[in-house]
Design a protein around this motif. Structure first.
Motif, PDB file in Angstrom:
ATOM      1  N   LYS A 147      52.619  69.622  48.178  1.00  0.00           N
ATOM      2  CA  LYS A 147      52.926  70.701  47.250  1.00  0.00           C
ATOM      3  C   LYS A 147      54.016  70.288  46.272  1.00  0.00           C
ATOM      4  N   ASP A 148      53.978  70.914  45.099  1.00  0.00           N
ATOM      5  CA  ASP A 148      55.007  70.693  44.097  1.00  0.00           C
ATOM      6  C   ASP A 148      56.144  71.673  44.330  1.00  0.00           C
ATOM      7  N   SER A 149      57.362  71.181  44.181  1.00  0.00           N
ATOM      8  CA  SER A 149      58.557  72.016  44.298  1.00  0.00           C
ATOM      9  C   SER A 149      59.358  71.883  43.015  1.00  0.00           C
ATOM     10  N   TYR A 150      60.314  72.775  42.833  1.00  0.00           N
ATOM     11  CA  TYR A 150      61.119  72.763  41.610  1.00  0.00           C
ATOM     12  C   TYR A 150      62.567  73.057  41.971  1.00  0.00           C
ATOM     13  N   SER A 198      57.242  66.365  43.967  1.00  0.00           N
ATOM     14  CA  SER A 198      56.304  66.606  45.061  1.00  0.00           C
ATOM     15  C   SER A 198      57.039  66.596  46.390  1.00  0.00           C
ATOM     16  N   ASP A 199      56.865  67.641  47.153  1.00  0.00           N
ATOM     17  CA  ASP A 199      57.464  67.737  48.480  1.00  0.00           C
ATOM     18  C   ASP A 199      56.627  66.895  49.442  1.00  0.00           C
ATOM     19  N   LYS A 224      61.183  61.258  45.675  1.00  0.00           N
ATOM     20  CA  LYS A 224      61.215  62.166  44.530  1.00  0.00           C
ATOM     21  C   LYS A 224      60.902  61.446  43.215  1.00  0.00           C
ATOM     22  N   ALA A 225      60.873  60.113  43.262  1.00  0.00           N
ATOM     23  CA  ALA A 225      60.536  59.346  42.063  1.00  0.00           C
ATOM     24  C   ALA A 225      59.026  59.199  41.897  1.00  0.00           C
ATOM     25  N   LEU A 226      58.247  59.741  42.837  1.00  0.00           N
ATOM     26  CA  LEU A 226      56.792  59.652  42.742  1.00  0.00           C
ATOM     27  C   LEU A 226      56.250  60.719  41.797  1.00  0.00           C
ATOM     28  N   GLU A 227      55.235  60.361  41.051  1.00  0.00           N
ATOM     29  CA  GLU A 227      54.544  61.327  40.201  1.00  0.00           C
ATOM     30  C   GLU A 227      53.066  61.335  40.552  1.00  0.00           C
TER      31      GLU A 227
END
Length: 260
Positions: free
Chosen positions: A36-39, A82-83, A181-184
Motif C-alpha cells: 500500500k501507498d502511505s503519505y 510504499s509501505d 522508502k527510496a523505492l518507486e
C-alpha cells in the motif's frame, strides 16, 4: 485574497491526493504482493521580509521597528511512499507459487530493465523459463534467466535454492534495499530505486522463501475505509471554508463605498 481561501484550497488539494491514494490501495486489496501507498505531512511556513531582520543594536533605535515575526503554518503532504510491511500468507499448494517472509525482493527482467517484486505468482513458459504473471523472466544465479525442466518435482528451499527431482538446478536472486522508502512503483507490481537516491541493493538478511504460498496485499480494508471517510470530511470542510470566504469577500466588495 483572504488567507483562509489559500489554506482551504491547499487543504482540499491535499485531501484530493489522499483520496486518490486510498482508492488505489483499496482497488489492489486482492493483488498478490501489493504494497500500500502511505503519505506524510509537514508544516510549511510563509515568512515576510521583516521576519529576517536581525539587527538588535539598541544604539540605533530604542524600540522595535517591526512587529514580531508572523509565521503561518500550513500542513501539506510532504511525501508519498510504499509501505513495505509484510502481508499475510495464503496457501495455494502450487509448487511455483513462492512467498517471501522478511525484508527482501525477487528480481525480474522487464523491457524497462531489471526490477524488484514481492509477487511470487510464477509459472513456466513454453520453453521452461520461470516467469511472472506478466511474462517477465525471474532471475537467478547472479542475473541469469531461471530455466526449469518440465514434468519434474520442483522444490524450492527457504534460501531460494531450486531442485528438480532432488538435483539442484539453480537459485533465485534475492535482494534487499538499504532504504525501502527510496523505492518507486513502476507498474505491474514491480519496484525500482528512484533516480538520484543514495539507496542501493544489499544482500537480504533473514529472508526466507515459502513454497506453495503467496503473500497477500498488506492493505487493511477497515483502516483504509476509515481514512477515506476522514479525507472526504476534510475535503468537504475545505470546500465550505472556500464558499464562506468567497461570500464574505463579495459582501465586503458590495458594501464598501456605499452611502446609506
Amino acid at each position: 485574497m483572504r488567507e483562509s481561501m489559500y489554506s482551504a484550497l491547499f487543504g482540499a488539494m491535499s485531501n484530493e491526493l489522499r483520496l486518490d491514494t486510498i482508492s488505489n490501495n483499496l482497488a489492489n486489496v486482492n493483488t498478490t504482493g501489493f504494497k500500500k501507498d502511505s503519505y506524510a505531512f509537514h508544516d510549511t511556513f510563509q515568512r515576510f521580509a521583516h521576519d529576517y531582520l536581525t539587527d538588535d543594536r539598541t544604539n540605533i533605535r530604542g524600540k522595535e521597528i517591526w512587529p514580531k515575526a508572523y509565521v503561518m503554518a500550513r500542513p501539506r503532504l510532504s511525501g508519498q511512499y510504499s509501505d513495505q510491511a509484510q502481508g499475510s500468507m495464503q496457501v495455494t499448494g502450487n509448487p511455483l507459487d513462492l512467498a517471501l517472509v522478511g525484508k527482501g525482493y525477487f528480481k525480474v527482467r522487464t523491457p524497462e530493465g531489471d526490477m524488484l517484486t514481492r509477487s511470487g505468482s510464477f509459472r513456466l513458459a513454453d520453453d521452461g523459463r520461470l516467469v511472472t504473471e506478466q511474462g517477465y523472466d525471474v532471475l537467478g544465479d547472479g542475473g541469469s534467466t531461471v530455466t526449469l525442466p518440465r514434468d519434474n518435482k520442483i522444490v524450492v528451499d527457504g534460501t531460494g535454492r531450486i531442485s528438480a527431482d532432488g538435483v539442484q538446478v539453480g537459485a533465485l536472486d534475492l535482494t534487499d534495499v538499504s532504504d525501502p522508502k527510496a523505492l518507486e512503483k513502476v507498474g505491474q507490481n514491480t519496484f525500482r530505486i528512484k533516480k538520484g537516491s543514495n539507496a542501493t541493493e544489499v544482500p537480504a538478511q533473514g529472508l526466507s522463501v515459502q513454497q506453495g504460498y503467496l503473500e497477500k496485499s498488506n492493505v487493511e480494508i477497515v483502516t483504509e475505509m476509515v481514512n477515506m471517510m476522514e479525507a472526504q470530511r476534510a475535503f468537504e470542510i475545505s470546500q465550505k471554508i472556500m464558499t464562506t470566504t468567497d461570500g464574505m469577500e463579495s459582501l465586503v466588495i458590495n458594501k464598501v463605498g456605499q452611502i446609506s
